[in-house]
Write a protein that holds these residues in place. Structure first.
Motif, PDB file in Angstrom:
ATOM      1  N   VAL A  63       0.864  -1.186   0.000  1.00  0.00           N
ATOM      2  CA  VAL A  63       0.000   0.000   0.000  1.00  0.00           C
ATOM      3  C   VAL A  63       0.896   1.230   0.000  1.00  0.00           C
ATOM      4  CG1 VAL A  63      -1.996  -1.036   1.092  1.00  0.00           C
ATOM      5  CG2 VAL A  63      -0.197  -0.091   2.515  1.00  0.00           C
ATOM      6  N   ASP A  64       0.572   2.172  -0.848  1.00  0.00           N
ATOM      7  CA  ASP A  64       1.437   3.347  -0.944  1.00  0.00           C
ATOM      8  C   ASP A  64       0.687   4.626  -1.313  1.00  0.00           C
ATOM      9  OD1 ASP A  64       0.858   2.542  -3.534  1.00  0.00           O
ATOM     10  OD2 ASP A  64       2.919   2.152  -4.127  1.00  0.00           O
ATOM     11  N   HIS A  65      -0.269   4.536  -2.230  1.00  0.00           N
ATOM     12  CA  HIS A  65      -0.878   5.761  -2.769  1.00  0.00           C
ATOM     13  C   HIS A  65      -1.751   6.512  -1.765  1.00  0.00           C
ATOM     14  CE1 HIS A  65       0.560   4.184  -6.539  1.00  0.00           C
ATOM     15  NE2 HIS A  65       0.093   5.219  -7.201  1.00  0.00           N
ATOM     16  N   SER A  66      -2.605   5.773  -1.055  1.00  0.00           N
ATOM     17  CA  SER A  66      -3.609   6.450  -0.219  1.00  0.00           C
ATOM     18  C   SER A  66      -3.242   6.491   1.260  1.00  0.00           C
ATOM     19  CB  SER A  66      -4.966   5.757  -0.334  1.00  0.00           C
ATOM     20  OG  SER A  66      -5.132   5.135  -1.552  1.00  0.00           O
ATOM     21  N   GLU A 104       1.597 -12.495  -0.883  1.00  0.00           N
ATOM     22  CA  GLU A 104       2.389 -11.796   0.127  1.00  0.00           C
ATOM     23  C   GLU A 104       2.116 -10.298   0.035  1.00  0.00           C
ATOM     24  OE1 GLU A 104       6.603 -11.563   2.254  1.00  0.00           O
ATOM     25  OE2 GLU A 104       6.650 -12.438   0.251  1.00  0.00           O
ATOM     26  N   SER A 105       1.884  -9.689   1.190  1.00  0.00           N
ATOM     27  CA  SER A 105       1.485  -8.288   1.154  1.00  0.00           C
ATOM     28  C   SER A 105       2.240  -7.489   2.206  1.00  0.00           C
ATOM     29  CB  SER A 105      -0.028  -8.219   1.391  1.00  0.00           C
ATOM     30  OG  SER A 105      -0.375  -7.031   2.031  1.00  0.00           O
ATOM     31  N   PHE A 106       2.783  -6.360   1.771  1.00  0.00           N
ATOM     32  CA  PHE A 106       3.400  -5.433   2.706  1.00  0.00           C
ATOM     33  C   PHE A 106       2.361  -4.357   2.991  1.00  0.00           C
ATOM     34  CE2 PHE A 106       6.697  -7.639   0.434  1.00  0.00           C
ATOM     35  CZ  PHE A 106       7.539  -8.037   1.458  1.00  0.00           C
ATOM     36  N   GLY A 107       1.453  -4.698   3.882  1.00  0.00           N
ATOM     37  CA  GLY A 107       0.299  -3.844   4.159  1.00  0.00           C
ATOM     38  C   GLY A 107       0.658  -2.667   5.047  1.00  0.00           C
ATOM     39  N   ARG A 112       8.066  -3.083   6.167  1.00  0.00           N
ATOM     40  CA  ARG A 112       8.785  -3.047   4.893  1.00  0.00           C
ATOM     41  C   ARG A 112       7.932  -2.419   3.783  1.00  0.00           C
ATOM     42  NH1 ARG A 112      13.774  -5.704   4.642  1.00  0.00           N
ATOM     43  NH2 ARG A 112      13.975  -4.248   2.945  1.00  0.00           N
ATOM     44  N   ASN A 113       6.835  -1.786   4.124  1.00  0.00           N
ATOM     45  CA  ASN A 113       6.022  -1.229   3.037  1.00  0.00           C
ATOM     46  C   ASN A 113       6.647   0.061   2.511  1.00  0.00           C
ATOM     47  OD1 ASN A 113       5.142   1.010   4.523  1.00  0.00           O
ATOM     48  ND2 ASN A 113       3.290   0.015   5.219  1.00  0.00           N
ATOM     49  N   GLY A 114       6.083   0.545   1.434  1.00  0.00           N
ATOM     50  CA  GLY A 114       6.611   1.746   0.801  1.00  0.00           C
ATOM     51  C   GLY A 114       6.099   1.829  -0.613  1.00  0.00           C
ATOM     52  N   ILE A 115       6.627   2.780  -1.365  1.00  0.00           N
ATOM     53  CA  ILE A 115       6.187   2.946  -2.745  1.00  0.00           C
ATOM     54  C   ILE A 115       6.558   1.683  -3.527  1.00  0.00           C
ATOM     55  CG2 ILE A 115       6.311   4.367  -4.822  1.00  0.00           C
ATOM     56  CD1 ILE A 115       7.340   6.667  -3.042  1.00  0.00           C
ATOM     57  N   VAL A 116       5.613   1.197  -4.278  1.00  0.00           N
ATOM     58  CA  VAL A 116       5.775  -0.102  -4.938  1.00  0.00           C
ATOM     59  C   VAL A 116       7.082  -0.180  -5.751  1.00  0.00           C
ATOM     60  CG1 VAL A 116       4.289   0.598  -6.885  1.00  0.00           C
ATOM     61  CG2 VAL A 116       4.527  -1.801  -6.322  1.00  0.00           C
ATOM     62  N   HIS A 117       7.450   0.905  -6.413  1.00  0.00           N
ATOM     63  CA  HIS A 117       8.656   0.861  -7.264  1.00  0.00           C
ATOM     64  C   HIS A 117       9.934   1.088  -6.465  1.00  0.00           C
ATOM     65  CE1 HIS A 117       5.590   0.840 -10.139  1.00  0.00           C
ATOM     66  NE2 HIS A 117       5.257   2.090  -9.961  1.00  0.00           N
TER      67      HIS A 117
END
Ligand code: SF4
Lengths: 472, 200
Positions: A63-66, A104-107, A112-117
């Motif tokens: 998740v990154d955009h919202s 697998e999801s980095f929710g 470890r989540n962040g901008i997908v790219h």
């Protein structure tokens, strides 16, 4: 002897599953990245047809955009509390879809989540020779590793989820040779802004751009990602850079990179990827960067860029009404310089320029200086990992001491979906990739530039040539 | 997907270059999952005043736009973001055809998957069409996909290109996933032959 092949042709041919006459190719996809904004309808489509995700092991979500980049109380719940209802629903939906389909999801709660790219490469998911897609146009970023990576629409997200394949027409290839050497204060961002200013926002339509030449070879992986990231802003299907020692060094030891004997085998395979001697491109463009200055955009598409000391084009020089409309929206005077123009907001972040080296560059300018009065400065790391790394070397202190806001990771003001936005009429110098009308907030005016140039605007409050602030 | 065969319609002229998908549907509406609701926000920031009232001078708000199915744009229409919300909003509003001298790559793909036909014309033809539109803005143009032709009552008739696969899909209203699922045997065979070499 076999016909010499380009890097693109090698990857394309390797991934061809089927090709019937009069039909597009069926291309195998090694990795699909998923985010919350462009995937909900794709999962709904799967459910309606009673389909499963064919290769959950080759699908990764984040998740990154919202997601808000502030937290009410420092916790994840506190972050989500700041999201609007629709955003919260979208984020929850992604996490639910990932659970239901075994992805697998980095929710929101993942460290470890962040901008997908940003997280794809950071986790070592992105590897040379792969085909990578995501329902996001800046998927071109991953091409920096010599992977064929491009953005797709939501219907195609569903196709790949269901079959791990995509229907594709073969694009043409364009070699972009970058010659010369970069001067002080001139960065990868300036190279790509100069290229788009040169070939235009439709200059790459139908092509995969392969960046070659000594300047590209000398770039770090993070800089290469900045270049490939904005290939889409020239309209290209993808950007590519052949893998080399710099690539392997970056990947070694990352979470999902191969290990031990697998690593050696992978590197041996990757070494065969670069375009063969004598391979033919459909087109070649050369860009000499020896005299390049820091670049900045003045208009409402990324092709409307110029050297920072230049004057805006005159209306007589324009071929259509686009320039007039753009300058009216930006409220900037044709024919005048941009240096010294006031700035209200500075945004340092996005999948173009939110990696550790970008933050270091910005900190280099802001260290020991103060944000100019009346300027709002937002520094948003691209991932939680980058945030931790930056804090470990004290960069957050540099920014907050100067008077900037140091945020949680995410897309933030690049797309203004999470509450971070500029106000109508305000001018922002941003390290992101799109200066479209309203992109950073309705009525907002965006000038795209490098982290150095953005930091220079932060401490002076006006459009500034960063070279005047750098020592050596 | 709704099949596309043939239509007659008035034309909405928005002949600007480089209209990006952020203009077609601004990002803050991407959280909307209902396609009909998306159509209310098509070209939102050009279409409404800051107080939310429609801007009378914007073409989409004029009565003749009401049941128009053809949008006449400039060059590089649909550049920028990959959001499929852009064709969803256009189709939701009632458009079935967009004419431009070129299209953003991903937008073009997305359109074809949603029953929206992108017609690419040369700059010369585009100029002719502009002039015709200025003279008779209310004329009905007709598009025949089978024939790959676009006919304007003033006498102009042009043929356009479309790849045979997309054409068949559009004519039959059939989507690509069906095709992909039909080659599943080949996909499985590919995985057996290749995936050993590719790290998961
Ligand atoms: S940072 Fe901006 S361009 Fe990059 S993925 Fe997020 S919204 Fe898209």
């Amino acid at each position: 002897m076999e016909k010499p092949q380009t890097l693109f042709e090698k990857i394309w041919n390797e991934h061809l599953v089927a090709q019937q006459p009069d039909s597009p190719a069926v291309l195998y996809i090694d990795l699909q990245l998923v985010h919350e904004v462009t995937s909900p309808q794709a999962f709904t489509g799967l459910r309606e047809r009673g389909l499963k995700v064919r290769r959950p092991d080759r699908t990764v979500a984040t998740v990154d955009h919202s997601l808000p980049t502030l937290s009410a109380d420092g916790t994840v719940e506190g972050r989500l509390a700041l999201a609007d209802d629709l955003a919260r629903k979208q984020i929850a939906q992604l996490e639910e879809n990932a659970r239901e389909f075994g992805i697998e999801s980095f929710g929101a709660a993942s460290d470890r989540n962040g901008i997908v790219h940003v997280i794809g490469p950071e986790l070592g998911l992105t590897q040379p020779g792969m085909t990578i897609v995501c329902g996001d146009s800046h998927t071109s970023t991953h091409g920096a590793f010599g992977a064929l990576a491009f953005g797709i629409g939501t219907s195609e997200v569903e196709h790949v989820l269901a079959t791990q394949c995509l229907l594709q027409r073969q694009p043409m290839t364009c070699e972009v040779r970058v010659e010369g050497s970069l001067k002080k204060g001139v960065t990868a961002k300036d190279i790509i802004l100069a290229l788009i200013a040169k070939i235009g926002v439709a200059g790459g339509v139908g092509y995969v751009l392969e960046y070659t030449g000594p300047v590209i070879r000398a770039l770090s992986m993070e800089e290469r990602m900045t270049v490939c990231n904005m290939s889409i802003e020239a309209g290209a299907r993808a950007g590519l850079i052949a893998p080399d020692e710099t690539t392997f060094e970056y990947l070694a030891g990352r979470k999902y990179a191969p290990k031990g004997a697998d690593w050696d085998a992978a590197v041996a395979r990757w070494r065969k990827l670069p375009s063969d001697e004598g391979a033919k491109y459909d087109r070649t463009v050369t860009l000499d960067v020896s005299d390049l200055e820091p670049m900045i955009t003045y208009g409402t598409n990324p092709g409307m860029g110029m050297p920072i000391t230049a004057s805006l084009p005159t209306l007589e020089s324009a071929s259509d009404g686009g320039l007039k409309k753009a300058l009216a929206y930006m409220d900037l005077p044709a024919g005048q310089p941009l240096l010294g123009h006031k700035v209200d907001v500075v945004f340092i972040g996005s999948c173009t320029n939110s990696r550790l080296s970008d933050l270091r560059e910005a900190a280099r300018v802001m260290r020991g200086r103060k944000v100019a009065e009346g300027v709002r400065v937002l520094v948003v790391p691209g991932s939680q990992q980058i945030k931790r790394d930056a804090e470990a070397e004290g960069l957050d202190k540099v920014f907050t001491d100067a008077g900037a806001e140091w945020r949680e990771a995410g897309c933030s003001m690049c797309i203004a979906m999470n509450g971070d936005m500029i106000q109508p009429g305000q001018y922002a110098v941003s390290t992101s990739n799109r200066n479209f009308e309203g992109r950073q907030g309705k009525g907002g005016r965006t000038m795209l530039a490098s982290p150095l140039t953005a930091a220079a605007a932060a401490v002076t409050g006006v459009v500034t040539d960063v070279r005047t602030l750098l020592d050596d | 997907m709704q099949a596309f065969t043939q239509l007659n319609s008035r034309v909405v002229a928005l002949p600007l270059d480089d209209i990006d998908t952020d203009q077609i549907i601004p990002a803050r509406f991407l959280k909307i999952t209902d396609k009909a609701d998306l159509a209310n926000h098509l070209f939102n920031d050009w279409r409404y005043n800051p107080d939310g009232s429609p801007r009378a001078d914007f073409i989409i708000n004029q009565p003749e736009a009401n049941d128009a199915q053809i949008l006449f744009a400039g060059d590089n229409f649909g550049c920028g973001s990959s959001r499929e919300h852009a064709p969803w909003a256009l189709v939701g509003f009632g458009f079935r055809v967009v004419i431009a001298t070129s299209f953003g790559d991903i937008f073009r793909n997305n359109s074809l998957k949603n029953g929206l036909l992108p017609i690419k014309v040369s700059p010369q033809v585009h100029q002719q069409m502009r002039e015709i539109l200025e003279e008779s803005p209310r004329a009905e143009w007709s598009v025949d996909l089978n024939e790959q032709s676009l006919t304007i009552p003033s006498g102009l008739k042009v043929n356009f290109d479309i790849d045979p696969f997309s054409k068949t899909c559009l004519l039959q209203g059939k989507d690509e996933l069906g095709y992909l699922l039909s080659v599943m045997d080949q996909i499985v065979a590919y995985e057996k032959a290749h995936l050993k070499q590719v790290p998961a």
